[in-house]
Design an enzyme around this catalytic site. Structure first.
Site, short mmCIF file in Angstrom:
data_model
loop_
_atom_site.label_atom_id
_atom_site.label_comp_id
_atom_site.label_asym_id
_atom_site.label_seq_id
_atom_site.Cartn_x
_atom_site.Cartn_y
_atom_site.Cartn_z
N SER A 260 0.84 -1.20 0.00
CA SER A 260 0.00 0.00 0.00
C SER A 260 0.87 1.24 0.00
CB SER A 260 -0.92 0.02 1.23
OG SER A 260 -0.15 0.11 2.42
N LYS A 261 0.22 2.40 -0.07
CA LYS A 261 0.95 3.66 -0.16
C LYS A 261 1.81 3.93 1.07
CE LYS A 261 -2.13 6.10 -3.35
NZ LYS A 261 -1.10 6.24 -4.38
#
Length: 487
Positions: A260-261
């Site tokens: 994920s980011k």
């Protein structure tokens, strides 16, 4: 022999994710290895989440990675158009075929009725499966429901299809990556293939598109495995050729959680913006779940395609190691010619006025600063002292170096001696060698002598070759900065 035809079919609900890029790459490699076709199809049935900017990002990212499609948007092909929303007139025809065969039926259940069924299943601690209450409605009952203003969805009759084509409810298929997979289709329930508003659901549209586009192999993420069982049954119900399926393990972050980011960039365009070369990115992604036969990790996409074997893809999840990607990117940066590097670095130098440097000076600046670059974007923080009249002194350089008596003496003496120096690299190299030797005789280490000059001129205690820096900056700018550093 059946022509090899594979496809990448992203949903334009976000920028092209690195996981989708890996799927696209493996499809591309499989097609090239087998002289097949690589098809791009945009699956935009979810109008609310679809954005033209995301579609453009998918196109641009794939092209940047060198994954040019043989058929699809901008290229055409025999089965176009390649955007699902432009094919909505196709899907009802095949839904009608399934209705006529008895492999589908109209469902008039309201959202409230379906929610009540789900809640009942939850209360009874059972997995929810549609009750099939609309399966055997009479024509009179359907007419009455229509008169009430209800518009039917169309549901796929799993049990009837399963009994027609199989001996029991367990469906099996041989996955190209994971081997034999199976599922009890009684657990699937009769799913909707056409919504009440007339739009197809994902699983139905995918099958129709794959069938009409003659897709021979479907290579995608393992999160689609449950969909595969539904899709195989639809292929069978339509009497269509079933493609071979291969499901790839997930890409996980270094902590083995979902990428994920919070771990860093996840979209291809983000990696490019940060300064990753697309050649390095595609090379790295190819090694997520696959290994070259000769053990050599640095390979061009053409070399990877020649060596690619789908049966050798690992069925396990892959770890996205940013450190390894950075190492690989640094390697690819060093493989570039200086002229190529000069152009690729310009987008990361926009905060500076490049007109301050001649082309020869810019070339030399790149030559002496590119070696430690991990990302192209690193250049931004590596070269500020080449621009502007003055220089910002880092606190460490000020306290540890410039504030010392030794540094102050070195700077004053440098101004005296360098007044008549020619500021060419060859001459500066000779003069600085002699200058350091003088201070060495005084018991001052050569590196300490150069620290003083470097700190005054660049504001830092380390960096590129000092002789080249002085030559690029020129005598006037160097003298001004040294004078400013003298107390």
């Amino acid at each position: 022999m059946t022509e090899i035809r594979v496809r990448i079919a992203p949903s334009p609900s976000g920028n092209l994710h690195i996981g989708t890029a890996r799927t696209a790459l493996f499809n591309y490699l499989f097609a090239k290895k087998n002289n097949g076709k690589f098809v791009l199809r945009i699956e935009d049935t979810d109008a609310e989440r679809t954005s033209q900017s995301y579609i453009d990002n998918i196109f641009d990212s794939l092209k940047a990675l060198g994954l040019n499609w043989d058929e699809g948007p901008d290229v055409g092909g025999p089965y176009g158009p390649y955007t699902q929303s432009e094919r909505f007139d196709i899907y009802p025809k095949y839904a009608q075929i399934l209705l006529e065969k008895g492999f589908a039926y109209e469902c008039f259940c309201t959202p409230e009725e379906l929610e009540a069924e789900k809640q009942s299943a939850t209360q009874n601690k059972k997995p929810y499966v549609y009750s099939k209450k609309c399966e055997n409605l009479s024509e009179n009952e359907k007419a009455r429901l229509r008169a009430e203003g209800r518009k039917p969805a169309i549901r796929f009759n799993i049990s009837k299809v399963q009994k027609t084509f199989h001996d029991n409810s367990v469906l099996k298929f041989d996955d190209l990556v994971k081997g034999e997979l199976h599922m009890d289709t009684d657990l699937l329930g009769d799913f909707v293939i056409m919504k009440s508003n007339g739009t197809p659901t994902y699983n139905f549209a995918v099958v129709i598109d794959d069938m009409l586009m003659k897709i021979s192999h479907v290579i995608r993420g393992e999160d689609h495995i449950s969909n595969t069982f539904k899709q195989i049954l639809i292929f069978e119900a339509l009497g269509a050729q079933i493609p071979k399926f291969g499901h790839l393990g997930m890409i996980l972050a270094p902590d083995r959680s979902k990428l994920s980011k919070r771990h860093g960039a996840t979209a291809v365009s983000e990696f490019v913006e940060k300064g990753y070369l697309t050649e390095a990115l595609i090379n790295f992604v190819a090694l997520l779940g696959w290994s070259p036969s000769d053990g050599k990790e640095i390979k061009s996409i053409d070399e990877i395609a020649q060596d690619f074997r789908i049966g050798d893809i690992s069925s396990s999840n892959s770890i996205f190691e940013y450190d390894k990607l950075n190492w690989m990117n640094s390697h690819y940066i060093k493989m570039l010619s200086i002229e190529e590097l000069k152009e690729k670095l310009k987008p990361y130098l926009t905060k500076y006025d490049l007109s301050e440097l001649t082309d020869a000076q810019y070339t030399r600046m790149v030559e002496i600063t590119y070696e430690p670059l991990t990302l192209l974007s690193n250049i931004t923080d590596a070269v500020p002292y080449f621009f502007g009249e003055d220089v910002e002194i880092e606190p460490k350089a000020q306290i540890d170096v410039l504030d010392t008596d030794v540094a102050q003496d070195v700077l004053k003496e440098f101004l005296k001696q360098a007044e008549n120096w020619e500021f060419s690299e060859d001459n500066l190299h000779e003069k600085l060698e002699a200058f350091r030797a003088e201070y060495k005789e005084k018991g001052i280490k050569p590196k300490v002598t150069m620290w003083a000059i470097r700190a005054a001129v660049t504001g830092r205690t380390c960096g590129a070759d000092m002789t080249a820096i002085l030559a690029i900056l020129g005598k006037d700018k160097v003298f001004r900065r040294i004078k400013n550093a003298i107390k």
